[in-house]
Design a protein around this motif. Structure first.
Motif, mmCIF file in Angstrom:
data_model
loop_
_atom_site.group_PDB
_atom_site.id
_atom_site.type_symbol
_atom_site.label_atom_id
_atom_site.label_comp_id
_atom_site.label_asym_id
_atom_site.label_seq_id
_atom_site.Cartn_x
_atom_site.Cartn_y
_atom_site.Cartn_z
ATOM 1 N N THR A 176 0.842 -1.194 0.000
ATOM 2 C CA THR A 176 0.000 0.000 0.000
ATOM 3 C C THR A 176 0.878 1.244 0.000
ATOM 4 O O THR A 176 1.745 1.394 0.864
ATOM 5 N N GLN A 177 0.641 2.124 -0.956
ATOM 6 C CA GLN A 177 1.365 3.404 -1.009
ATOM 7 C C GLN A 177 0.756 4.360 0.016
ATOM 8 O O GLN A 177 -0.445 4.596 0.022
ATOM 9 N N LEU A 178 1.611 4.925 0.868
ATOM 10 C CA LEU A 178 1.139 5.834 1.913
ATOM 11 C C LEU A 178 1.568 7.279 1.706
ATOM 12 O O LEU A 178 1.051 8.178 2.373
ATOM 13 N N ASP A 179 2.513 7.513 0.808
ATOM 14 C CA ASP A 179 2.987 8.882 0.568
ATOM 15 C C ASP A 179 3.300 9.052 -0.919
ATOM 16 O O ASP A 179 4.205 8.383 -1.424
ATOM 17 N N PRO A 180 2.545 9.919 -1.615
ATOM 18 C CA PRO A 180 1.403 10.699 -1.126
ATOM 19 C C PRO A 180 0.173 9.813 -0.909
ATOM 20 O O PRO A 180 0.171 8.639 -1.275
ATOM 21 N N ILE A 181 -0.856 10.435 -0.325
ATOM 22 C CA ILE A 181 -2.068 9.694 -0.003
ATOM 23 C C ILE A 181 -3.269 10.562 -0.354
ATOM 24 O O ILE A 181 -3.140 11.780 -0.510
ATOM 25 N N ALA A 182 -4.422 9.926 -0.493
ATOM 26 C CA ALA A 182 -5.626 10.650 -0.926
ATOM 27 C C ALA A 182 -6.656 10.714 0.198
ATOM 28 O O ALA A 182 -6.659 9.889 1.114
ATOM 29 N N VAL A 183 -7.514 11.712 0.104
ATOM 30 C CA VAL A 183 -8.704 11.806 0.953
ATOM 31 C C VAL A 183 -9.905 11.939 0.016
ATOM 32 O O VAL A 183 -9.953 12.859 -0.816
ATOM 33 N N ALA A 184 -10.841 11.013 0.126
ATOM 34 C CA ALA A 184 -12.035 11.014 -0.721
ATOM 35 C C ALA A 184 -13.226 11.524 0.091
ATOM 36 O O ALA A 184 -13.386 11.186 1.268
#
Length: 259
Positions: free
Chosen positions: A168-176
């Motif tokens: 899982t990529q954590l940086d960068p990350i999104a907010v939906a």
């Protein structure tokens, strides 16, 4: 008592608020592409990995044996091709001296063509075995954090098995998050401008992070009358975690000279 204040004229930002959910930009389920036995696990649960970093090694002895077999076949067919080419050259010399007929030359030419086809087939077989051999070395397809590891050295795996691990990529990350349909014009204008700031406030006084608007969905949900929106945040300190809830504040435009 009457309280008064002095009216002032200044630029006033227009913001939209919503509740959002943190989500990874990239999550990959790593699976085996061949049926084999795990010989080594190279990572730990929760470890951060780079793209291309080894994750698992599978038993490759059968593929190595197949590779040696097709390489030996290639060497044999290459030797036969060289012999056929020598025979063709001799038959052409004899034909020029009128010791053999054209049909003899044609037969040798056919033999050369046949051996060239065999050599090409061997090279294709070697390439196919090398592809299968590469499947025994499983590497990280992208950078990110490894989740739970579901196999150990000695585990038998196959393509239909459960994922070996999830990266899982954590940086960068999104907010939906979602916003009402009435805000769609402001959202599209902010997206087109390309620099709309978005604040994500962490619960329990955890502070806030600032990101940028990156996505507005191409359809309005007919049931709820809302549109899906996504913002992207730098997350080097890992303050945002997939699945967490945050309060979102999106600045879409500024009223110039408002009183």
């Amino acid at each position: 008592n009457v309280t008064t204040i002095v009216a002032e004229r200044r630029d006033w930002p227009v913001s939209l608020s919503a509740s959002g959910t943190v989500s990874a930009l990239n999550t990959v389920e790593v699976r085996a592409q061949v049926s084999s036995t795990v010989t080594k696990v190279h990572i730990r649960e929760g470890q951060f990995v780079k793209a291309g970093e080894p994750l698992f090694t599978l038993d490759s002895r059968a593929d190595e044996a197949n590779l040696a077999k097709v390489q030996a076949q290639l060497e044999r067919d290459q030797a036969a091709l060289a012999d056929a080419q020598r025979q063709l050259a001799r038959s052409r010399d004899l034909f020029d001296q009128k010791f053999v007929s054209q049909s003899a030359v044609d037969s040798n030419l056919t033999l050369v063509d046949s051996q060239q086809a065999a050599v090409s087939a061997d090279r294709a077989a070697i390439a196919a075995v090398k592809v299968s051999l590469s499947y025994n070395r499983i590497v990280a397809p992208a950078a990110g954090r490894a989740g739970a590891i579901n196999v150990f050295a000695g585990s038998y795996v196959q393509p239909s098995s459960a994922p070996l691990v999830t990266i899982t990529q954590l940086d960068p990350i999104a907010v939906a998050f979602t916003l009402p349909q009435r805000d769609l014009p402001d959202l599209l204008a902010a997206l087109k401008a390309g620099d709309a700031p978005v604040q994500a406030a962490l619960p329990d006084g955890g502070g806030a992070l600032t990101g940028r608007l990156r996505f507005v969905d191409n359809v309005v949900d007919a049931n709820s009358g809302t549109v899906k929106v996504k913002a992207v945040f730098d997350n080097k300190d890992l303050r945002l975690w997939p699945g967490a809830y945050v309060n979102v504040l999106l600045s879409v435009r500024t009223l110039k000279g408002a009183i």
